[in-house]
Every structure is written in C-alpha cells, then in structure tokens.
Design an enzyme around this catalytic site. Structure first.
Site: not given
Length: 382
Positions: A38, A122
């Site tokens: 992330h 994402e």
C-alpha cells in the site's frame, strides 16, 4: 494434509522490530509471513482520531507502510525456513521487468522462499498517483507472461502485447537454484480464475465463504487442466480477516466497532450480502473496491459508510471467535479444498487492548491445526 499458516508482517518502523517479528513467527511455527502493498492505507484520515481508534494515539496517520518486496528480502535474509510474501502488489505501479528483478532478488535473499502475490490493483493506490487504472486485468495477465518470459532465459527476449512491449530485453539474474519465485493471484472473477489456472502457482482470494471457495477452486482446476497444467500444483490459499474473542459478548462488541466495520468499506461485497443484513452498499455501483479513496473521505462520509456496514457483515466475512471456533471454521474451508490460509489479525483495529490476546490466540490456533494433522496422519497409518 496440514493447513499451512501465514502471519502478517510488521508494516511500520522501526524496521528492526519487523525483522524480529518475522523471526518470532518462524519460531512460533508459522509457515509464511506476508506484507501488504500500500501507498495509501484503507482507513480515511478523517477517521484516524482517538475517539474512533486508540491506534491514533501511537501512529500519526493510517498510511504508514514499508515496501513489501524490500521487507521480504530483509526478513528472508534474517530467517531460515519461513516463507516471505506480498499480498498483494500490482503490475500498474510496478513494471513487470522491474518486478521480475525485485522478486528474484527477494528470492535469492530468502534462499528460494519468496512468494509474489499479485492482484489487479486498487484505485486508492493507483489514481491518486497519476497512473491509469483502465483494464487492470489485461495488464496483469500480460505482466505475468512478461515476467515468466524474463525468468525463463538470460538471453534477450521480445514481447509484443497491448500494454507491454519488449525489444531484445534481458534479465541476466537467474532464478535461485534455477526455480523462479512462486506467483499467487488474488482472483475472484471468472477471468482472473482462468488466468490463475493458466499462469499462477497459487490462489489467494480474500474472505469468501466455503461454498463459493469450492466453486471458484473448481474453475481454477478446470483452467489448469485445459492448459496442460497439474491442478494440484496450484496452492489454494485465502487471505482471511481474523477477529479473536474469548467469548460471545466480546465478539459482538468487536464486530460492532466502527473501525471494524470501516475496514470492509473497500472490500468487494455483492449486493446480496448487504441485503441479507438489511442494508445496501454505501457506494453507487455496489462496491467501494474501485471507488474508495480514503484521503478524500470526510468524517460525515465515514459515518455514513459505517452505518451501511452492519456488524453481521463483519462477522460473516471474518474468521472469528476463540481459537477452537477459528479452527472449526478453517476445517470447513479445508473440506472445500483450502491448503493454506493467511491469518490477517484485525482484532487490534476493534480493540487494541486485545492485541496480545489475539496474537496468542493465533498461535494456539496453529497448535490446534497441527494436532489435526497428527490425528489425520495416525488415522491414515492405521
């Protein structure tokens, strides 16, 4: 066959503590340790306040993440048996040639214990950084082909794809002992399941029910057979959110905690799941997976989203309860074909005071599943 167990790696400084945690997981008998990939965390800044989570007392923001490939190499070099993996990175932010080299490097550092977990990506980690999020599955499929091509030879290669083109490109670093890193795919939809059967070494979905797990695994195996691959060579795993609680009252409280419910905002849940719990998706179009951008979400929007995610959804989509209850839930997945599970402990998000209990509970869970394997082996021998 024993279900192998993965544990989450430490994602924030100090780095020395992350290495210690990997060494402790190895000593505790876990089979793998995994890092998420992330740039942006899933929790909105507007929710990172002490009235929402006590974690805000100890961490300035919810977006602190080490680079997973670097941590895999560092932890792999400091351990001797535990596998090191990323669950998962994408091939939008990382060019496949660079990713192929990084994965090989981590595999050399860990002496053949690296697992490259890949997904289609994402939005929160892509569009805020000026990258194109269109056709992510097509990009992923081509990228795996490119990586496998580069891993297959130290001679120049060419590749003419829609998204990637190589012209006399070379990757001279050979795989560790001649075997490239394993590639596991976070696949859920029909196209991704077919790609898993054709190109992957492992399957890594997130929080699906045992019945759906069996159906999707059958699709992967069918794809493998259609591509002249051994279906049994593909490891069926699952990234499972885990909520540890010593009793029912505590479990109900943890599932109802706003931070627990908010964690599911970016999870791709079907409309029928919300309907079953008397709610609707908080996002237009039905899912937050491709629309949720935590840095842009106001506090009022956080509260609206939380109201749409009942505690029942949290309970339904986690492994939850005591170690004995967790073991029973994993046995149901084992019957559906699961051979590996990554235990992503989300208990501290609901109640940091239960952090110590929850990690001890996961160690006890490992002991219970090991005992299952011993009993199964004894029955087979008998």
């Amino acid at each position: 066959m024993r279900v192998t167990l993965g544990a989450p790696g430490r994602i924030m400084p100090p780095a020395a503590k992350a290495i210690e945690l990997a060494q402790r997981a190895e000593a505790d008998g876990f089979d793998a340790i995994w890092w998420p990939c992330h740039l942006m965390g899933w929790i909105p800044d507007s929710a990172w306040t002490e009235d929402m989570t006590e974690l805000a007392k100890y961490q300035d923001n919810p977006h602190v993440h080490f680079d997973p490939l670097m941590m895999m190499g560092a932890a792999g070099a400091a351990t001797s048996s535990i596998k090191v993996g990323v669950c998962v990175t994408d091939t939008i932010r990382r060019h496949p040639a660079m990713l192929a080299q990084a994965a090989l490097t981590a595999d050399h550092l860990s002496q053949g214990r690296a697992i490259l977990g890949l997904g289609s990506g994402e939005r929160m980690n892509v569009t805020p950084y000026g990258l194109d999020f269109s056709k992510p599955v097509g990009r992923l499929e081509e990228a795996i082909e490119v990586m496998r091509l580069l891993w297959s030879t130290d001679k120049p290669v060419s590749y003419d794809g829609t998204f990637h083109q190589l012209h006399d490109a070379v990757l001279g670093l050979e795989p560790y002992e001649g075997v490239p890193p394993q590639v596991w795919l976070a696949a859920h939809g029909p196209r991704m399941l077919k790609i898993t059967g054709r190109l992957a070494d492992g399957w890594l979905p997130t929080n699906i029910k045992p019945e759906a797990y069996a159906e999707k695994l059958a699709a992967i195996r069918e794809s493998a057979e259609a591509n002249d691959r051994d279906p049994d060579a593909i490891t069926p795993s699952m990234l499972a959110y885990v909520m540890c609680a010593p009793d029912e009252e505590t479990l109900e409280r943890l599932c109802a905690a706003p931070m627990s419910r908010l964690l599911f905002a970016a999870v791709d849940l079907p409309a029928e799941t919300y309907a079953r719990h008397g709610s609707t998706s908080p996002f237009e179009g039905g899912t937050g997976f491709h629309s949720f951008l935590p840095t842009t979400v106001s506090r009022a929007e956080v509260e609206r989203i939380v109201e749409h995610i009942p505690a029942g959804i949290v309970r339904e989509h986690t492994l939850c309860g005591t170690p004995e209850q967790l073991a029973e839930q994993i046995r149901a997945y084992q019957q559906a074909g699961l051979r590996d599970v990554i235990l992503w402990n989300i208990t501290p998000f609901a109640d940091p005071a239960l952090s110590g209990y929850s990690f001890k509970a996961m160690t006890e869970l490992r002991r219970l599943l090991d005992a299952d394997a011993v009993l199964e082996g004894s029955a087979t021998d008998g």
